[in-house]
Scaffold this active site. Structure first.
Site, PDB file in Angstrom:
ATOM      1  N   ASN A 152       0.845  -1.190   0.000  1.00 50.65           N
ATOM      2  CA  ASN A 152       0.000   0.000   0.000  1.00 50.65           C
ATOM      3  C   ASN A 152       0.880   1.239   0.000  1.00 50.65           C
ATOM      4  OD1 ASN A 152      -2.809   1.228   0.467  1.00 50.65           O
ATOM      5  ND2 ASN A 152      -1.603   2.189   2.089  1.00 50.65           N
ATOM      6  N   GLU A 153       0.730   2.071  -1.038  1.00 46.98           N
ATOM      7  CA  GLU A 153       1.404   3.375  -1.089  1.00 46.98           C
ATOM      8  C   GLU A 153       2.884   3.276  -0.726  1.00 46.98           C
ATOM      9  OE1 GLU A 153      -2.543   6.123  -0.109  1.00 46.98           O
ATOM     10  OE2 GLU A 153      -1.014   5.839   1.443  1.00 46.98           O
ATOM     11  N   GLU A 312      -8.103   5.358  -4.695  1.00 50.55           N
ATOM     12  CA  GLU A 312      -8.503   6.017  -3.456  1.00 50.55           C
ATOM     13  C   GLU A 312      -8.681   7.511  -3.691  1.00 50.55           C
ATOM     14  OE1 GLU A 312      -6.130   5.592   0.069  1.00 50.55           O
ATOM     15  OE2 GLU A 312      -5.680   3.478  -0.328  1.00 50.55           O
ATOM     16  N   TRP A 320      -5.610  14.319   7.987  1.00 53.89           N
ATOM     17  CA  TRP A 320      -4.172  14.385   8.243  1.00 53.89           C
ATOM     18  C   TRP A 320      -3.550  15.730   7.876  1.00 53.89           C
ATOM     19  CZ3 TRP A 320      -2.574  15.198   3.322  1.00 53.89           C
ATOM     20  CH2 TRP A 320      -3.339  14.635   2.283  1.00 53.89           C
ATOM     21  N   PHE A 362     -11.506  10.168  11.708  1.00 52.77           N
ATOM     22  CA  PHE A 362     -12.166  11.381  11.248  1.00 52.77           C
ATOM     23  C   PHE A 362     -11.995  11.592   9.741  1.00 52.77           C
ATOM     24  CE2 PHE A 362     -11.295  12.416  15.814  1.00 52.77           C
ATOM     25  CZ  PHE A 362     -12.613  12.360  16.210  1.00 52.77           C
TER      26      PHE A 362
END
Length: 673
Positions: A152-153, A312, A320, A362
């Site tokens: 991932n990334e 995504e 962030w 969040f």
């Protein structure tokens, strides 16, 4: 050969990262029911689940994953199945603490976040290969499997490790790259500051030093770190290809995000079966839709112009950044369809259901904390219906007008220590030139400096400090054959080893630009310099100026004050059948627009004065037809001229002449013929 699009998916991809392990199984059936209501076609699964799949060394539990994969399949939802190698379990680090990465300052990071990996570590590599093989053996022919999602990334948040294992690996990499230590000494210029090496065993990573480290060594270490991550990806990919033949393998890129500038996506794009990208709006006051368009164009270019996939983005705010505003009503659809316009065969999100716990609780999701009685959910359902109506767009290609040169190695070199001015930001120049082209309603392809540029009437070089001799010759040939080139200052200065090209600046570009630069003259913070045109008009520059000497180029604009007063500021050089422009200061938007206007006249690119600012018009074409995407990022209704009749796919209405485009709306016209 593996497929290059998700297996079994006949519509545009719509869905998101799904983390059922965060929820009791009683929630799973509700999730799948709501996915069907929203029109979800595919979800990404298992990306962070290593600790659940292998709860202790060599002990596996696939039961929960079996059940959710089967449930998704029963409901017609395809699966993008992750290898969970971005987050090894706690037991792995307890057994192999040396697999945790070490910073330049010698600090070993701890377990408790994500992607804390030394990519040179042999124990990590072995464990990653084992879990990947187990997953491929179990799910490689599952009918729900659409594609594999490795790791991932890569590069976020750690790309380079400086531990002893990496030092040994770096020495092996250098031996393979240079063959002998004398070649390393030559490439790195180790005669400077007495850094000469007598053997590979004397070389370490560029760890913390009292002052500036050898820039060529630091540049090679960035290459080494990128190569090492890519080696690990390819190792997993090859396992998946062998055990799960015919299923495409990808990993999610972050092409235009400055936070992920440690990855050379030109090289990575050649290794994946399908290019995918993650994109999040950087809400710092700039026009976020312009950066979105840039990211999509860059991702499509990494894919060689082929369709790619947005794997995504966010339904609303992220969590962030220093400040995380919500998206305005309708913005999620505009964002999603803008990616589709620029080549994505779908729009996926992080994530499906918003988390209650953890660092990203969040971060917005398709199904918010507030559930289905929310604005975000209603917009998600509406977007699902819109994407379904655009299914025939799948597989078509976006048409570009001009090209911008882009090279991650140049960014790496430019951002090393001790450059002429810390105010010069090459990425800012790339953004600024892209925005100027966007505002002229031109669709951009990005290209490597050594790529074939012959199909583009205009090529822009925003700020490529590092440029090989081959790239310089490529640009000269491009202009000689009729192309129009625009080059910004501090380009073509050094070669691939960060060594200044022999002779006067700008090294690799002297001949094509028809000039030399005697000296750089960076400006002090806040200082401006005036430049004047032949008609007496005036523009302002900041950050940079140069002592330019024409060697065949004509002076178009001249410095009016400062140390360089009376010297050329903007030049134009006729070479063969083409023209090369050079600008030696940092122009603001007005100046860039003027410069590009002149260059576009040379390139014979017709202006699009019939479109309002922030109304985006992009075309995709394929076997199923030609599609015109019109996206209104403004608060006012607009009209978009149509060159042919067609059918608007989101409303089903016929369109001819001028397309009505309401404020904040998107329209997609399938043109007749």
């Amino acid at each position: 050969m593996p497929e290059t699009s998700p297996r079994g998916l006949t519509r545009l991809a719509f869905g998101g990262d799904y983390n059922p392990e965060q929820w009791p199984e009683s929630v799973w059936h509700e999730d799948v029911r709501l996915m069907r209501e929203a029109g979800v076609t595919m979800v990404s699964l298992g990306i962070f689940s290593w600790a659940l799949l292998e709860p202790s060394p060599g002990v596996y539990d696939f039961g929960w994953l079996d059940r959710i994969v089967d449930l998704l399949h029963e409901n017609g939802i395809r699966v993008d199945l992750g290898t969970p190698t971005v987050c090894p379990p706690a037991w792995f680090y307890r057994a192999h603490p040396e697999a945790l990465p070490v910073s330049r300052e010698g600090v070993r990071y701890e377990f408790g976040s994500r992607a804390a990996i030394c990519h040179s570590n042999a124990d990590y590599r072995a464990a990653a290969a084992t879990i990947t093989g187990k997953l491929a053996e179990r799910y490689g022919d599952h009918p729900a499997l659409a594609m594999w999602h490795v790791h991932n990334e890569y590069g976020v948040p750690v790309s380079a490790c400086y531990c002893d294992s990496c030092a040994a690996h770096f020495r092996r990499w250098l031996r393979t790259t240079y063959e002998n230590v004398e070649a390393v000494n030559e490439a790195w210029g180790t005669a400077f500051w007495g850094q000469r090496y007598a053997g590979f065993d004397q070389i370490n990573p560029p760890r913390a030093t009292p002052t500036a480290v050898n820039p060529a060594q630091a540049l090679d270490y960035k290459r080494f770190a990128d190569d090492t991550m890519r080696e690990n990806f390819c190792a997993e990919r090859d396992i998946l290809h062998r055990l799960s033949p015919g299923v495409p393998v990808t990993t999610n890129f972050m092409t235009a995000l400055s936070q992920c500038d440690s990855v050379d996506y030109w090289a990575w794009g050649r290794e994946v079966d399908l290019v995918t990208n993650d994109h999040y709006l950087i809400t710092d006051g700039r026009r976020t839709h312009v950066n979105l368009a840039m990211a999509a164009d860059l991702t499509r270019s990494v894919a060689g112009g082929a369709p790619w996939l947005l794997l995504e983005h966010s339904t609303s705010g992220v969590n962030w950044q220093p400040r995380n505003p919500a998206k305005a009503p309708g913005q999620m659809a505009r964002n999603s369809l803008a990616h589709v316009a620029r080549g994505s065969d779908g729009a996926m999100f992080f994530q499906w259901r918003q988390s209650r716990r953890g660092a990203e609780k969040f971060h917005s999701a398709m199904l918010p904390h507030g559930g289905t009685d929310t604005r975000v959910w209603r917009e998600v359902v509406e977007l699902g219906a819109s994407l379904d109506s655009l299914s025939t767009v799948r597989g078509s290609r976006t048409e570009a007008d001009v090209a911008v040169l882009w090279d991650w190695h140049s960014w790496w070199a430019q951002n090393l220590e001790w450059r002429p001015s810390e105010d010069h930001d090459p990425r800012e120049r790339a953004d600024a030139f892209y925005e100027a082209l966007y505002d002229r309603h031109l669709t951009v392809d990005f290209a490597h400096p050594e790529a074939d540029l012959s199909r583009y009437p205009l090529v822009v070089v925003p700020a490529l400090y590092l440029m090989t001799e081959a790239a310089g010759n490529n640009l000269k040939e491009y202009v000689e054959r009729g192309g129009t080139l625009v080059v910004s200052y501090f380009s073509g200065i050094v070669d691939e080893h960060d060594a200044v090209h022999p002779g006067a600046y700008p090294g690799a570009l002297r001949d094509v630009l028809g000039l030399t630069v005697e000296e750089f003259s960076p400006l002090l913070q806040g200082q401006l310099v005036r430049i004047t045109g032949p008609d007496g008009s005036e523009l302002a520059g900041d950050v940079w100026s140069e002592f330019v000497v024409p060697r065949g180029a004509e002076t178009v604009w001249t410095y009016a004050d400062g140390l360089t007063a009376g010297r050329p500021a903007v030049t134009r050089h006729h070479l063969g059948e083409g023209t090369a422009w050079y600008v030696s200061t940092r122009l603001a938007a007005e100046g860039l627009d003027a410069l590009l206007g002149w260059a576009l006249e040379d390139a014979r690119v017709a202006p699009r004065a019939d479109l309002p600012r922030d109304v985006e018009v992009v075309r995709r074409t394929g076997e199923s037809g030609s599609y015109l995407f019109a996206i209104n990022h403004t608060g006012s209704d607009a009209k978009v001229p149509l060159e042919a009749h067609g059918t608007e796919l989101l409303t089903g209405e016929r369109a001819a002449g001028r397309l009505a485009l309401p404020a904040g709306a998107v329209r997609v016209v399938r043109l007749d013929g």
